[in-house]
Design a protein around this motif. Structure first.
Motif, PDB file in Angstrom:
ATOM      1  N   ALA A 130       0.824  -1.207   0.000  1.00 39.51           N
ATOM      2  CA  ALA A 130       0.000   0.000   0.000  1.00 39.51           C
ATOM      3  C   ALA A 130       0.860   1.260   0.000  1.00 39.51           C
ATOM      4  O   ALA A 130       1.901   1.313   0.644  1.00 39.51           O
ATOM      5  N   LYS A 131       0.419   2.249  -0.737  1.00 41.27           N
ATOM      6  CA  LYS A 131       1.060   3.567  -0.778  1.00 41.27           C
ATOM      7  C   LYS A 131       0.021   4.605  -0.363  1.00 41.27           C
ATOM      8  O   LYS A 131      -1.166   4.450  -0.621  1.00 41.27           O
ATOM      9  N   ASP A 132       0.471   5.656   0.263  1.00 39.11           N
ATOM     10  CA  ASP A 132      -0.405   6.736   0.707  1.00 39.11           C
ATOM     11  C   ASP A 132       0.102   8.044   0.141  1.00 39.11           C
ATOM     12  O   ASP A 132       1.292   8.346   0.257  1.00 39.11           O
TER      13      ASP A 132
ATOM     14  N   GLY B 116      -4.630   8.426   4.059  1.00 45.04           N
ATOM     15  CA  GLY B 116      -5.265   7.436   4.931  1.00 45.04           C
ATOM     16  C   GLY B 116      -5.455   7.916   6.355  1.00 45.04           C
ATOM     17  O   GLY B 116      -6.385   7.496   7.037  1.00 45.04           O
TER      18      GLY B 116
ATOM     19  N   GLY C  23       5.329   4.840   1.546  1.00 46.41           N
ATOM     20  CA  GLY C  23       4.997   3.439   1.711  1.00 46.41           C
ATOM     21  C   GLY C  23       4.866   3.078   3.179  1.00 46.41           C
ATOM     22  O   GLY C  23       5.036   3.920   4.070  1.00 46.41           O
ATOM     23  N   HIS C  24       4.549   1.833   3.422  1.00 41.30           N
ATOM     24  CA  HIS C  24       4.412   1.304   4.773  1.00 41.30           C
ATOM     25  C   HIS C  24       5.283   0.055   4.892  1.00 41.30           C
ATOM     26  O   HIS C  24       5.457  -0.673   3.911  1.00 41.30           O
TER      27      HIS C  24
END
Length: 167
Positions: free
Chosen positions: A53-55, A134, A156-157
Motif C-alpha cells: 500500500a502507498k499513501d 489514509g 509506503g508502509h
C-alpha cells in the motif's frame, strides 16, 4: 488477522496507535512484537517487510476555507499556509526537502504525534494538517476535506519486528 487467528486461535492481538518513534521504542522495550510504520523510518535494527500500500500526501483543510472546485494544492501554496505537522524529525526533513525550504521557514502552528489528534485544530482554524490521505479518510471529520499536494508525494508502509539476537 482473521486468517492468522483462524490458524492460531490462542494468539490475541492488541492494537496500539502511535507514531513510528513511539512504536519502535515500545518494540525496543519488548512491549510490542510487530509494528506497521509509515515511511520514511529508520529501521536498520529491525527486520522489515514492505507492505504494497502507498499513501499520498496532502493537506486536511476546512471546506469553508478551500473552494470545492480546487482539486490539489501546489508546493508554493503549502509553504505559505499555516501548517500542523508531524513531530517526527525524519518526516520533517523529508517535507522540507520536498518544499525546498528549511523547516524553520515553514509557518508551523502546531506539531502532533497522531493526525487524529490534530483534526480539531484544523476544525478550529488553527491551520492545515499535512498528512497522508489514509490518516484522514480513516478518521474523517465533517467540515474538513483532504487536498492532495502537487507534485504528488507518496509514502509506503513497512511491517517491522526486532531482529533476533543470537549469543
Amino acid at each position: 488477522m482473521q486468517k492468522f487467528t483462524a490458524q492460531y486461535p490462542h494468539v490475541h492481538f492488541e492494537i496500539y496507535s502511535a507514531d513510528s518513534d513511539d512504536l519502535k521504542r515500545s518494540m525496543d522495550e519488548n512491549k510490542l512484537d510487530l509494528a506497521i510504520l509509515l515511511e520514511p523510518v529508520e529501521s536498520a535494527k529491525y527486520d522489515k517487510t514492505s507492505i504494497p500500500a502507498k499513501d499520498r500526501w496532502g493537506l486536511v483543510v476546512r471546506k469553508a476555507d478551500f473552494p470545492s472546485d480546487r482539486k490539489e494544492m501546489p508546493f508554493s501554496e503549502v509553504v505559505a499556509t499555516p501548517l500542523i505537522l508531524p513531530r517526527r524529525f525524519i518526516v520533517l526533513e523529508e517535507i522540507s526537502s520536498w518544499l525546498k525550504v528549511s523547516d524553520k521557514d515553514l509557518k508551523v502552528t502546531a506539531y502532533h504525534n497522531l493526525p487524529s489528534n490534530a483534526l480539531d485544530l484544523v476544525s478550529s482554524g488553527m491551520g492545515a494538517l499535512l498528512c497522508v490521505e489514509g490518516s484522514f479518510t480513516n478518521r474523517g471529520k465533517s467540515g474538513l476535506r483532504f487536498v492532495p499536494i502537487t507534485p504528488e508525494r507518496v509514502s509506503g508502509h513497512v511491517a517491522v519486528k526486532k531482529k533476533k539476537s543470537y549469543r
